[in-house]
Motif scaffolding. Structure first.
Motif, PDB file in Angstrom:
ATOM      1  N   PRO A  47     -39.099 -46.321  78.637  1.00 31.91           N
ATOM      2  CA  PRO A  47     -39.898 -46.608  77.435  1.00 31.91           C
ATOM      3  C   PRO A  47     -40.679 -45.402  76.958  1.00 31.91           C
ATOM      4  N   ILE A  48     -39.934 -44.416  76.489  1.00 34.06           N
ATOM      5  CA  ILE A  48     -40.569 -43.204  75.967  1.00 34.06           C
ATOM      6  C   ILE A  48     -40.019 -42.956  74.578  1.00 34.06           C
ATOM      7  N   LEU A  49     -40.898 -42.929  73.608  1.00 33.79           N
ATOM      8  CA  LEU A  49     -40.460 -42.724  72.232  1.00 33.79           C
ATOM      9  C   LEU A  49     -39.856 -41.331  72.099  1.00 33.79           C
ATOM     10  N   MET A  69     -35.403 -50.108  74.946  1.00 31.25           N
ATOM     11  CA  MET A  69     -36.316 -49.800  76.059  1.00 31.25           C
ATOM     12  C   MET A  69     -36.417 -50.967  77.020  1.00 31.25           C
ATOM     13  N   SER A  70     -36.727 -50.649  78.278  1.00 30.13           N
ATOM     14  CA  SER A  70     -37.125 -51.680  79.219  1.00 30.13           C
ATOM     15  C   SER A  70     -38.566 -52.051  78.919  1.00 30.13           C
ATOM     16  N   PRO A  83     -42.260 -52.317  78.867  1.00 31.72           N
ATOM     17  CA  PRO A  83     -43.269 -51.423  79.463  1.00 31.72           C
ATOM     18  C   PRO A  83     -44.417 -52.155  80.157  1.00 31.72           C
ATOM     19  N   GLN A  96     -44.175 -52.655  83.863  1.00 28.65           N
ATOM     20  CA  GLN A  96     -44.207 -51.326  84.494  1.00 28.65           C
ATOM     21  C   GLN A  96     -45.634 -50.833  84.659  1.00 28.65           C
ATOM     22  N   ALA A  97     -46.439 -51.062  83.607  1.00 24.97           N
ATOM     23  CA  ALA A  97     -47.838 -50.622  83.713  1.00 24.97           C
ATOM     24  C   ALA A  97     -48.538 -51.395  84.814  1.00 24.97           C
ATOM     25  N   LEU A 104     -47.364 -50.093  88.195  1.00 24.20           N
ATOM     26  CA  LEU A 104     -47.807 -48.739  88.515  1.00 24.20           C
ATOM     27  C   LEU A 104     -49.171 -48.750  89.204  1.00 24.20           C
ATOM     28  N   VAL A 127     -50.386 -47.949  93.455  1.00 24.68           N
ATOM     29  CA  VAL A 127     -51.456 -47.072  93.932  1.00 24.68           C
ATOM     30  C   VAL A 127     -52.503 -47.881  94.697  1.00 24.68           C
ATOM     31  N   ALA A 142     -37.355 -47.156  84.560  1.00 23.47           N
ATOM     32  CA  ALA A 142     -38.804 -46.995  84.700  1.00 23.47           C
ATOM     33  C   ALA A 142     -39.091 -45.721  85.468  1.00 23.47           C
ATOM     34  N   PRO A 143     -38.954 -44.581  84.808  1.00 23.43           N
ATOM     35  CA  PRO A 143     -39.127 -43.312  85.519  1.00 23.43           C
ATOM     36  C   PRO A 143     -40.543 -43.126  86.059  1.00 23.43           C
ATOM     37  N   ASP A 144     -41.535 -43.618  85.333  1.00 22.67           N
ATOM     38  CA  ASP A 144     -42.909 -43.480  85.805  1.00 22.67           C
ATOM     39  C   ASP A 144     -43.091 -44.196  87.132  1.00 22.67           C
ATOM     40  N   PHE A 189     -45.527 -52.908  71.714  1.00 27.46           N
ATOM     41  CA  PHE A 189     -46.211 -51.822  72.411  1.00 27.46           C
ATOM     42  C   PHE A 189     -45.762 -50.428  71.964  1.00 27.46           C
ATOM     43  N   PRO A 190     -44.434 -50.190  71.835  1.00 26.32           N
ATOM     44  CA  PRO A 190     -44.031 -48.815  71.481  1.00 26.32           C
ATOM     45  C   PRO A 190     -44.683 -48.346  70.183  1.00 26.32           C
ATOM     46  N   GLN A 204     -46.285 -40.953  73.325  1.00 25.88           N
ATOM     47  CA  GLN A 204     -44.903 -41.433  73.270  1.00 25.88           C
ATOM     48  C   GLN A 204     -44.501 -42.162  74.537  1.00 25.88           C
ATOM     49  N   ASN A 205     -45.166 -41.855  75.650  1.00 28.42           N
ATOM     50  CA  ASN A 205     -44.863 -42.558  76.885  1.00 28.42           C
ATOM     51  C   ASN A 205     -45.597 -43.904  76.859  1.00 28.42           C
ATOM     52  N   VAL A 206     -44.830 -44.959  76.587  1.00 28.98           N
ATOM     53  CA  VAL A 206     -45.449 -46.251  76.328  1.00 28.98           C
ATOM     54  C   VAL A 206     -46.197 -46.760  77.560  1.00 28.98           C
ATOM     55  N   VAL A 207     -45.626 -46.537  78.759  1.00 27.84           N
ATOM     56  CA  VAL A 207     -46.267 -47.031  79.974  1.00 27.84           C
ATOM     57  C   VAL A 207     -47.619 -46.354  80.160  1.00 27.84           C
ATOM     58  N   THR A 238     -50.060 -47.592  77.706  1.00 31.18           N
ATOM     59  CA  THR A 238     -50.493 -48.936  78.109  1.00 31.18           C
ATOM     60  C   THR A 238     -51.607 -48.827  79.141  1.00 31.18           C
ATOM     61  N   LEU A 239     -51.447 -47.917  80.073  1.00 31.63           N
ATOM     62  CA  LEU A 239     -52.439 -47.786  81.144  1.00 31.63           C
ATOM     63  C   LEU A 239     -53.770 -47.262  80.635  1.00 31.63           C
ATOM     64  N   ASN A 283     -46.846 -38.181  76.832  1.00 32.09           N
ATOM     65  CA  ASN A 283     -45.596 -38.189  76.073  1.00 32.09           C
ATOM     66  C   ASN A 283     -44.351 -38.205  76.948  1.00 32.09           C
ATOM     67  N   GLU A 284     -44.496 -37.867  78.200  1.00 37.54           N
ATOM     68  CA  GLU A 284     -43.347 -37.818  79.105  1.00 37.54           C
ATOM     69  C   GLU A 284     -43.753 -38.511  80.395  1.00 37.54           C
ATOM     70  N   PRO A 285     -42.803 -38.750  81.296  1.00 36.75           N
ATOM     71  CA  PRO A 285     -43.187 -39.374  82.562  1.00 36.75           C
ATOM     72  C   PRO A 285     -44.279 -38.554  83.240  1.00 36.75           C
ATOM     73  N   PHE A 324     -52.149 -40.999  87.367  1.00 37.93           N
ATOM     74  CA  PHE A 324     -51.800 -41.496  88.691  1.00 37.93           C
ATOM     75  C   PHE A 324     -50.828 -40.552  89.378  1.00 37.93           C
TER      76      PHE A 324
END
Lengths: 166, 959
Positions: free
Chosen positions: A56-58, A66-67, A69, A72-73, A76, A80, B642-644, B714-715, B725-728, B731-732, B831-833, B837
């Motif tokens: 989920p990266i624009l 996208m999967s 998000p 995932q948040a 994440l 941790v 889900a790369p993050d 969300f996006p 750009q990194n939606v996750v 979101t956080l 913007n990227e993974p 965190f």
């Protein structure tokens, strides 16, 4: 949405293994069980996001591909936090070992004592057992004159504190 | 009105300070606060007499329909005037009652002033829930005032007894208020009374509210807390337990009577209990030796009287009741205050030891006589006016049912006979000369200021009697809200001509004096009629029963075994949601095998590792196979898109392994089996069942999912509002930033917990720096002269056998690039993974590397800060960035975006949530550092110095 077969089986397996270890008396195994349960729960959350998609990266993917998000948040931070809690449990294991050379969750002696006690709670004294000055006023309605019959006039009295003695 | 309440609050909070500055003279200043309120209340008299009301509304919690709605009408004005007037005088009295420099005076002054405010709020509140809040506030303050400094057992008991009883009633009342509010559709007291609705809910609600009033006003069978509360200092008894707090129940009944008097049970409860209370209280007042207790039982008796009048629900009784309430507040507080004076002067309140005081303290005796005459109902005092009005009302009407009215009248006359008798007993006991008793010695004669308050109160009762026609308009303003039963309303006044009520008054007076004259015989009769039980004993028995029940329940359910508790929880999980799942759940119609075949492959590996974790009893190996499930999960995350997550999971898994190794090196190699076969079978059954349940839950939940996910926008939001750009990540740090703030707080707590479990003396040890130790190996001095031969700052402190040059070289080469990379992850994460965190974890791994390669001193050299500082700064930065959004005119934690063109850097886009992410980064680094410092460095130190808990010289540990 259509569920897969692989993920529920995997989730169930991890939960089963985690619960089995969690019910152990050894703290190390409890902690391992906790980690497995954490992994299982993260996977459960992930599976609710639906089928796989692109990251989920624009700019990398269109929103439709996208999967989800949100799970995932959630996962994440959960990852941790699991680390923080495991470190805490490890510190507990360490301390327990340091102090008593045990790393087992033993039986709680306090609970056993409560369970064994049949009588009433000892803090709750019967007012009749108290010294007269400690009894609540109006408790002794018994009208038994103190100091033998004929000497006193019936009264509820207990000696309340005098102002000068306060 | 709100301002007045706030004034009380400020005065109550400031009272301890004032007492510290000015000693007991502070009471004189505090007395000004209720006096100001009295002035204001009296200033509204003209408005209220004209039929108006003074209203004020301040919004409080709109979502709960809760507002500070205050309303002053005739009834509240009367009671508010009493509360504030008596309050001011009692505070004045305190300025002489408490000793100079007496301990605990500040607290006492604060509580008493606070109580005055709470009581004022109670009578002004128009909102049902607000009324309840003030109601409980008075209860709590009464608890604090009765208990005092908690030094006396009896005081503590009396305080908790009063608290338990009045709170129990208060809770019943809360439920009742909610029922009434629901049934009538309004949360305003005035509207509920105007239109309470009908039905079972109103009846139940009314009776529950009455439970609150009955306990608060100490009616039978809950009367016993009031005499016990006489443990409190005399001003408290005079104010709370005579004039104000116990009147709260009376006030509530008076307030609700216009709307609810016709509810079934209302009259039965109030008149029945009221009469019983009046008789029981009067009867028992006749045998007290302690003057305060005599008055306390007298108060109980009078409260019953007032309840009958105001609960009767007719115009004539209500008018009499209102006058009687005023009279009672005036004479009873006067009497309590004079007892305080006597107590102060002679050091005793026992009427068997007081003799001939009337001659020695003539002023006090006159004041007390005036008040006691009002209590006995002698003309021309206000007490006579009230009693006469009550008798007159019941003679011609008062209650719809004539038989009932006659019975009630007979009860009231008998109760009044007792009242006259104990009034006489009080005067005789306190002031008369008793043959055979030596005259009491007056140690501290009272000064004029000490006598001012009782004198003013007694005078008020004296003046108000002849002036009672002036009270008529105010009383009528309230009483006219109730129906008139008698042919015509009786007017207030001293003289109504020769009529039956006057004869009844004469009867009570003569009867009472006769009863007093034959007091010896009365005592003997009381002795013969005595029952062997009291309500107080019943109370203690109930409490003990509760205690036994609690022990029984605890003993039955708490068996002291953690696996048993967890097992119980899991079995309940299986029994309830499990049954629903089997019987009701919509099973998915179609299934897919997998997302990709690789998923199945990785899944198989993870499952095998999980099963192995069950079998392996060697600690380290078990940890490793659990680690495999974690790494497997990272791969699954990556596969799912889900790369993050994959990145974070990978980093955390590595850190977890390291942490495990740090601790497990101190533990034995194998885990001993402590479970019998049967236990293992039970565990296995539960485990498999839970596994099946959770697997099914996952599938069913996904299959049943039809609604559009909330995250579908969300996006777009992430880019438009969050600027990333990194939606996750957005979101956080933006969309769900509150969550993240809570989560990093949890990390701070966990880190602090780790440190406090390992460091027993301090939160953390100091930072171990290399220069404080003599370097080992080939000698520190040479190493210091030739720093170029060292790869790391402090690795020379290690035992040469534990050193690894390869590791040192690698660490030297990698540490700084890794740190740079971690910062890159932090900044690019929007913007990227990456993100805070992941960046923090990477930095943590770099620190791990330094520690592993160079030992604990190396860790000190690598990170010279206290981990607690990092954690605190991180939380501060994250929280501060949230506040920054607020300052920029947006909501808390809302992002603001600045774009600018900077000469060298080109276009720069700065989003405030980056600072939030920096806070996250710092917290995570702090967490890892704390873990390393506690579980790594401190354990090393304990080993090196053979000092498990940092003993001081000469200290011994008992295990």
């Amino acid at each position: 949405m259509t569920p897969t077969i692989v993920l529920p089986v995997l989730i169930g397996g991890l939960y089963a293994a985690g619960v089995y270890l969690l019910l152990d008396r050894s703290l190390t195994r409890v902690l391992l069980g906790f980690l497995l349960l954490g992994n299982a729960t993260n996977l459960l959350l992930l599976s609710t996001g639906g089928p796989r998609g692109l990251a989920p990266i624009l700019g990398y993917a269109e929103p439709e591909e996208m999967s989800d998000p949100l799970p995932q948040a959630l996962i994440l931070t959960a990852i941790v936090i699991t680390f923080g809690i495991s470190a805490f449990l490890l510190a507990m294991i360490h301390r327990s070992w340091r102090l008593v050379h045990e790393e087992n969750v033993g039986t709680d002696e306090e609970d056993r004592r409560v369970a064994a006690r049949s009588g009433l709670d000892a803090d709750e004294l019967d007012p009749d057992d108290l010294a007269p000055e400690d009894r609540p006023a109006g408790h002794a309605d018994s009208l038994r004159p103190r100091g033998g019959p004929g000497t006193g006039v019936p009264s509820d009295d207990v000696d309340l504190p005098a102002a000068s003695a306060r | 009105m709100t301002a007045l309440l706030l004034l009380h609050l400020i005065a109550a909070l400031g009272a301890p300070l004032l007492v510290r500055w000015w000693g007991r003279a502070a009471f004189l200043v505090l007395a000004l606060v209720p006096a100001a309120a009295l002035t204001w209340v009296l200033a509204q008299l003209s408005v209220v007499l004209a039929g108006g009301v003074v209203e004020e509304t301040t919004s409080w919690i709109p979502a709960l329909d809760l507002a500070v709605t205050l309303r002053l009408d005739a009834l509240s004005l009367t009671i508010a005037a009493l509360v504030t007037g008596v309050g001011a005088l009692v505070l004045l009295y305190c300025a002489r009652y408490v000793g100079p420099g007496e301990a605990g005076t500040g607290r006492f002054a604060g509580c008493l002033t606070g109580f005055a405010g709470a009581m004022l709020g109670l009578v002004l509140a128009d909102d049902l829930l607000l009324l309840y809040v003030f109601w409980e506030l008075t209860t709590v303050l009464s608890f604090l005032l009765i208990g005092g400094d908690g030094a006396r057992l009896a005081g503590r008991r009396a305080a908790s007894q009063a608290l338990v009883l009045t709170t129990a009633g208060g809770l019943a009342m809360l439920v009742g208020l909610l029922l009434l509010g629901n049934a009538s559709g309004s949360w305003l007291l005035s509207e509920v009374v105007a239109d309470p609705g009908t039905g079972a809910a109103v009846t139940t609600g009314t009776l529950l509210v009455l439970a609150g009033a009955v306990t608060k006003s100490a009616l039978v069978p809950f009367h016993f807390w009031l005499p016990a509360a006489m443990e409190a200092p005399t001003p408290v008894s005079a104010y709370l337990h005579a004039a104000a707090m116990v009147k709260a129940g009376i006030y509530l009944v008076a307030r609700l009577a216009p709307g609810l008097a016709e509810v079934p049970g209302w009259r039965l409860v109030l008149i029945g209990l009221g009469l019983a209370t009046m008789l029981v209280g009067g009867w028992r007042a006749l045998r007290q030796h302690d003057l305060k207790l005599l008055l306390a039982f007298g108060t109980v008796s009078q409260l019953g009287f007032l309840m009958v009048l105001l609960g009767g629900g007719s115009r004539e009784l209500a008018a009499a009741g209102l006058v009687m309430t005023c009279a009672h507040a005036l004479f009873k507080s006067t009497l309590f205050l004079t007892v305080g004076v006597v107590d102060h002067a002679t050091g005793t309140r026992d009427l068997r030891r007081l003799s001939g005081l009337g001659r020695q303290l003539p002023v006090v005796a006159v004041i007390a006589t005036v008040a006691a005459a009002s209590m006995a109902g002698l003309p021309p005092l206000l007490g006579f006016v009230g009693k006469e009005a009550a008798f007159a009302a019941l003679w011609d009407g008062g209650l719809p049912d004539r038989t009932a009215a006659a019975l009630v009248l007979a009860g009231l006359v008998l109760g009044s006979v007792f009242t006259v008798a104990y009034s006489a007993r009080f005067l005789w006991g306190a002031f008369a000369g008793k043959p055979g008793t030596p005259p009491a010695e007056v140690l501290h004669p009272p000064g004029p200021l000490f006598l001012a308050a009782p004198a003013v109160l007694a005078l008020a009762g004296l003046v108000a009697g002849p002036a009672s026609p002036a009270l008529e308009p105010l009383a009528a303003r309230y009483a006219d809200t109730l129906p008139l039963v008698a042919p015509e309303p009786e007017h207030l006044g001293l003289w109504h001509g020769w009529q039956p009520a006057l004869a009844l008054s004469a009867v009570t007076l003569l009867g009472g004096l006769a009863l007093f004259a034959v007091r010896g015989r009365v005592h003997r009769m009381q002795e013969r009629l005595a029952v062997g039980a009291s309500a107080d004993e019943g109370y203690w028995n109930v409490l003990q029963g509760l205690d036994r029940l609690a022990v029984l329940v605890t003993g039955t359910t708490q068996r002291g075994s953690l696996p048993a508790y967890l097992g119980t929880i899991l079995v309940v999980l299986l029994a309830l949601p499990g049954t629903l799942l089997v019987t009701r759940a919509p099973w998915p119609d179609e299934w897919r095998a997998w997302d990709t075949p690789v998923q199945a492959l990785v899944g198989a590996v993870v499952l095998v590792a999980a099963v192995l974790a069950l079998r392996i009893r060697q600690r380290l190996s078990a940890v490793l196979v659990v680690g495999i499930t974690g790494y497997g999960l990272a791969v699954l995350f990556a596969l799912q898109g889900a790369p993050d997550l994959a990145l974070t999971q990978f980093l955390v898994e590595t850190l977890t392994l390291v942490t495990f190794v740090l601790v497990l090196r101190k533990l034995p190699k194998d885990i001993a089996e402590r479970h019998r076969g049967r236990e293992r079978a039970a565990r296995g059954t539960i485990a498999v069942a839970v596994g099946l349940l959770m697997g099914a839950v996952g599938a069913v939940a996904l299959g049943a999912r039809t609604a559009t996910p909330v995250s579908v926008d969300f996006p777009e939001q992430a880019y438009d509002f969050g600027g990333g750009q990194n939606v996750v990540n957005v979101t956080l740090v933006d969309i769900r930033a509150w969550d993240t703030l809570g989560e990093i707080s949890l990390l701070v707590v966990a880190a602090t917990g780790v440190a406090s479990l390992v460091f027993l003396r301090h939160r953390t040890g100091g930072v171990d720096r290399a220069e404080h130790v003599a370097l080992r190996g080939d000698g520190g001095s040479r190493a210091r002269r030739a720093p170029r031969r060292r790869w790391l700052a402090a690795s020379a402190t290690l035992d040469p056998q534990r050193r690894s040059v390869v590791l040192e070289v690698m660490t030297r080469l990698l540490f700084h690039p890794i740190m740079v990379f971690s910062v890159y992850l932090l900044f690019s994460g929007h913007n990227e993974p990456g993100g805070g965190f992941a960046g923090g974890l990477v930095a943590g791994l770099a620190l791990v590397l330094r520690y592993l390669a160079g030992g604990r001193y190396e860790l000190g050299e690598a990170a010279r800060v206290d981990p607690g500082l990092l954690l605190g700064t991180g939380l501060l930065v994250a929280g501060g960035s949230g506040v920054a959004g607020l300052l920029a005119g947006a909501d808390v934690l809302q992002s603001a975006i600045w774009q600018a063109t900077v000469p060298v850097l080109g276009d720069v886009k700065l989003v405030t949530s980056l600072f939030f992410d920096m806070g996250v980064y710092l917290v995570v680094v702090g967490l890892v550092l704390d873990v390393l410092r506690s579980l790594g460095a401190e354990l090393d130190r304990q080993d090196d110095e053979d000092d498990p808990i940092g003993l001081r010289p000469g200290e011994v540990v008992v295990r």
